[in-house]
Motif scaffolding. Structure first.
Motif, mmCIF file in Angstrom:
data_model
loop_
_atom_site.group_PDB
_atom_site.id
_atom_site.type_symbol
_atom_site.label_atom_id
_atom_site.label_comp_id
_atom_site.label_asym_id
_atom_site.label_seq_id
_atom_site.Cartn_x
_atom_site.Cartn_y
_atom_site.Cartn_z
ATOM 1 N N LEU A 10 1.249 2.260 -7.228
ATOM 2 C CA LEU A 10 1.750 1.583 -6.045
ATOM 3 C C LEU A 10 2.210 0.222 -6.548
ATOM 4 O O LEU A 10 1.409 -0.571 -7.055
ATOM 5 C CB LEU A 10 0.655 1.435 -4.990
ATOM 6 C CG LEU A 10 0.033 2.740 -4.501
ATOM 7 C CD1 LEU A 10 -1.164 2.468 -3.602
ATOM 8 C CD2 LEU A 10 1.078 3.580 -3.773
ATOM 9 N N LEU A 32 0.136 5.532 2.044
ATOM 10 C CA LEU A 32 0.404 5.241 0.632
ATOM 11 C C LEU A 32 -0.289 6.243 -0.281
ATOM 12 O O LEU A 32 0.266 6.638 -1.312
ATOM 13 C CB LEU A 32 -0.035 3.816 0.293
ATOM 14 C CG LEU A 32 0.788 2.700 0.923
ATOM 15 C CD1 LEU A 32 0.138 1.347 0.677
ATOM 16 C CD2 LEU A 32 2.212 2.724 0.398
ATOM 17 N N VAL A 108 7.167 -0.473 -2.147
ATOM 18 C CA VAL A 108 6.846 -0.749 -0.743
ATOM 19 C C VAL A 108 7.683 -1.901 -0.207
ATOM 20 O O VAL A 108 8.217 -2.709 -0.966
ATOM 21 C CB VAL A 108 5.345 -1.061 -0.561
ATOM 22 C CG1 VAL A 108 4.485 0.118 -0.997
ATOM 23 C CG2 VAL A 108 4.948 -2.323 -1.313
ATOM 24 N N ASN A 112 3.793 -3.232 3.238
ATOM 25 C CA ASN A 112 3.124 -2.175 2.461
ATOM 26 C C ASN A 112 3.459 -0.770 2.955
ATOM 27 O O ASN A 112 2.667 0.149 2.812
ATOM 28 C CB ASN A 112 1.596 -2.365 2.442
ATOM 29 C CG ASN A 112 1.170 -3.537 1.601
ATOM 30 O OD1 ASN A 112 1.882 -3.971 0.704
ATOM 31 N ND2 ASN A 112 0.000 -4.070 1.890
ATOM 32 N N PRO A 114 5.776 2.549 2.404
ATOM 33 C CA PRO A 114 6.601 3.111 1.319
ATOM 34 C C PRO A 114 8.083 3.013 1.671
ATOM 35 O O PRO A 114 8.481 3.346 2.775
ATOM 36 C CB PRO A 114 6.166 4.570 1.257
ATOM 37 C CG PRO A 114 4.917 4.670 2.041
ATOM 38 C CD PRO A 114 4.895 3.536 2.998
#
Length: 123
Positions: A10, A32, A108, A112, A114
């Motif tokens: 991430l 996520l 992202v 936050n 995606p």
């Protein structure tokens, strides 16, 4: 032979909470987790873009759509709310598996969420 390779990351998620009194772990928005293929209780390495700290913990699910990246317990000392993190998981692969291997990289937005799921780790 097994090689340890990046499974997923991430990229540049923002810390939304740091709770020193919680028993430990990193809460990650379930959206996520789904986008990256990461799983609850999985070991992760975290790299703080703002201060250079590198640390490890495990994942717990945070509510879907919350955008949560919550550092708990000792990990809460390694980053402040608002810091940018790179969260990585590594797995072991055989030489045969590496022929088709491609890590998952999730980029992202500023909440936050995606925005890009890339199958190349060239980010």
């Amino acid at each position: 032979m097994l090689r340890t390779m990046l499974q997923a990351k991430l990229h540049r998620v923002r810390v939304t909470q740091a709770d020193l009194d919680y028993e430990g772990s990193c809460g990650i928005d379930e959206t996520l987790l789904e986008a990256s293929g990461l799983r609850e209780n999985q070991y992760i390495e975290l790299y703080n873009v703002n201060n250079g700290e590198r640390f490890s913990t495990y994942i717990i699910k945070a509510p879907r759509g919350s955008g949560a990246i919550a550092l708990n317990g000792a990990a809460a000392r390694k980053a402040m709310v608002g810091d940018l993190l790179i969260i990585c998981a590594y797995s072991q692969y055989t030489e045969a598996e590496l022929e088709k291997y491609e890590p998952v990289v999730v980029l992202v937005d500023d909440q936050n969420r995606p925005r890009i799921k890339s199958l190349r780790a060239a980010v």
